[in-house]
Scaffold this active site. Structure first.
Site, mmCIF file in Angstrom:
data_model
loop_
_atom_site.group_PDB
_atom_site.id
_atom_site.type_symbol
_atom_site.label_atom_id
_atom_site.label_comp_id
_atom_site.label_asym_id
_atom_site.label_seq_id
_atom_site.Cartn_x
_atom_site.Cartn_y
_atom_site.Cartn_z
ATOM 1 C CE1 TYR A 39 37.890 -41.513 61.426
ATOM 2 C CE2 TYR A 39 37.233 -42.115 63.650
ATOM 3 C CZ TYR A 39 37.761 -42.454 62.426
ATOM 4 O OH TYR A 39 38.144 -43.755 62.209
ATOM 5 C CG HIS A 97 43.678 -42.434 60.587
ATOM 6 N ND1 HIS A 97 42.718 -41.510 60.919
ATOM 7 C CD2 HIS A 97 42.996 -43.525 60.166
ATOM 8 C CE1 HIS A 97 41.510 -42.022 60.719
ATOM 9 N NE2 HIS A 97 41.658 -43.244 60.249
#
Length: 267
Positions: A39, A97
């Site tokens: 991110y 992730h």
């Protein structure tokens, strides 16, 4: 501290936008913050945490390891870098992730490093994200089901992921649903609007309550204080069996997160 059932997601939030969203969330009473290496906002989240002044033992922080840090000797240094950006000595949850694209890095290589990170005290708990049942089975074979504290996956009324969720329940793995509002699609859904109206709530609150009522933690994101506050109200909303059944019928395979490196999803 257990993971709070409703958190502030920060996907697609950058720089001041990310910092302000987390700051507002903390002011409103959120105590669960979700970020990730990819991110590119861990430092922004860290500034908001430092500025917010919430005691560390009252805050639950999750980050996620990106696929370029799966190789031998890479994961722990990458997590230390995340901790530096966040300004923390330890995160509460560290997730893988995505499974390694095309399984190029063997599962044991990165899951063993993740388990070591926990042993070193860099993270209190560990888990996975976007895993298929096959990948979950492989992860369990490496570290054991008891070691996997949560599986974070896309869940909303249009993609309910029932098979993966059932597998997690059978193995005692808690669930965290991301994109719970399907990027705003739920807001204009007539069925969800009607359910919300029935309870004096919004369609978005109904969608969140649907997941919360099934024991799934949710991490919606917003840059608007009013929306963050409204999402919190979903914790008070209790849907009845008819509501739940009506939402169950909204499933249409509407997957949103499906990058080219995604695994072959379970049917």
């Amino acid at each position: 501290m257990k993971m709070p059932k409703l958190g502030v997601g920060t996907f697609r939030l950058k720089d001041q936008q990310a910092e302000e969203s987390v700051t507002m969330g903390l002011e409103l009473g959120y105590r669960h913050i979700d970020t990730a290496q990819i991110y590119r906002n861990e430092a922004d989240v860290g500034r908001a945490i430092a500025k917010g002044g919430v005691p560390r033992d009252e805050l639950y922080v999750t980050t996620k390891i990106w696929t370029d840090s799966f190789g031998p000797g890479k994961l722990i240094p990458s997590l230390r870098e995340s901790l530096d950006k966040l300004g923390l000595d330890q995160v509460d949850m560290t997730l893988i992730h995505w499974p390694s694209p095309k399984d190029e890095v063997p599962m044991a290589v990165y899951m063993e490093q993740l388990a070591e990170a926990k042993q070193l005290g860099l993270t209190r708990d560990i888990g996975v994200s976007n895993f298929t049942i096959k990948h979950l089975e492989q992860a369990i074979a490496v570290v054991g089901a008891d070691a996997i504290a949560t599986h974070q996956l896309e869940v909303h009324p249009y993609l309910q992921n029932l098979e993966v969720r059932a597998f997690c329940r059978e193995n005692g793995i808690a669930l965290t649903g991301y994109m719970p509002l399907a990027y705003g699609r739920v807001v204009s859904d007539p069925a969800l609007q009607a359910i919300g109206q029935k309870h004096g709530a919004t369609a978005a609150q109904a969608a969140l309550a649907w997941q919360l009522g099934q024991g799934i933690a949710v991490i919606p994101s917003s840059t608007k204080r009013a929306n963050l506050a409204a999402n919190l109200e979903a914790l008070k909303l209790r849907l009845d069996a008819d509501d739940m059944a009506r939402i169950a019928k909204l499933e249409d395979g509407g997957r949103i997160a499906n990058p080219d490196f995604a695994p072959a999803w379970d049917a």
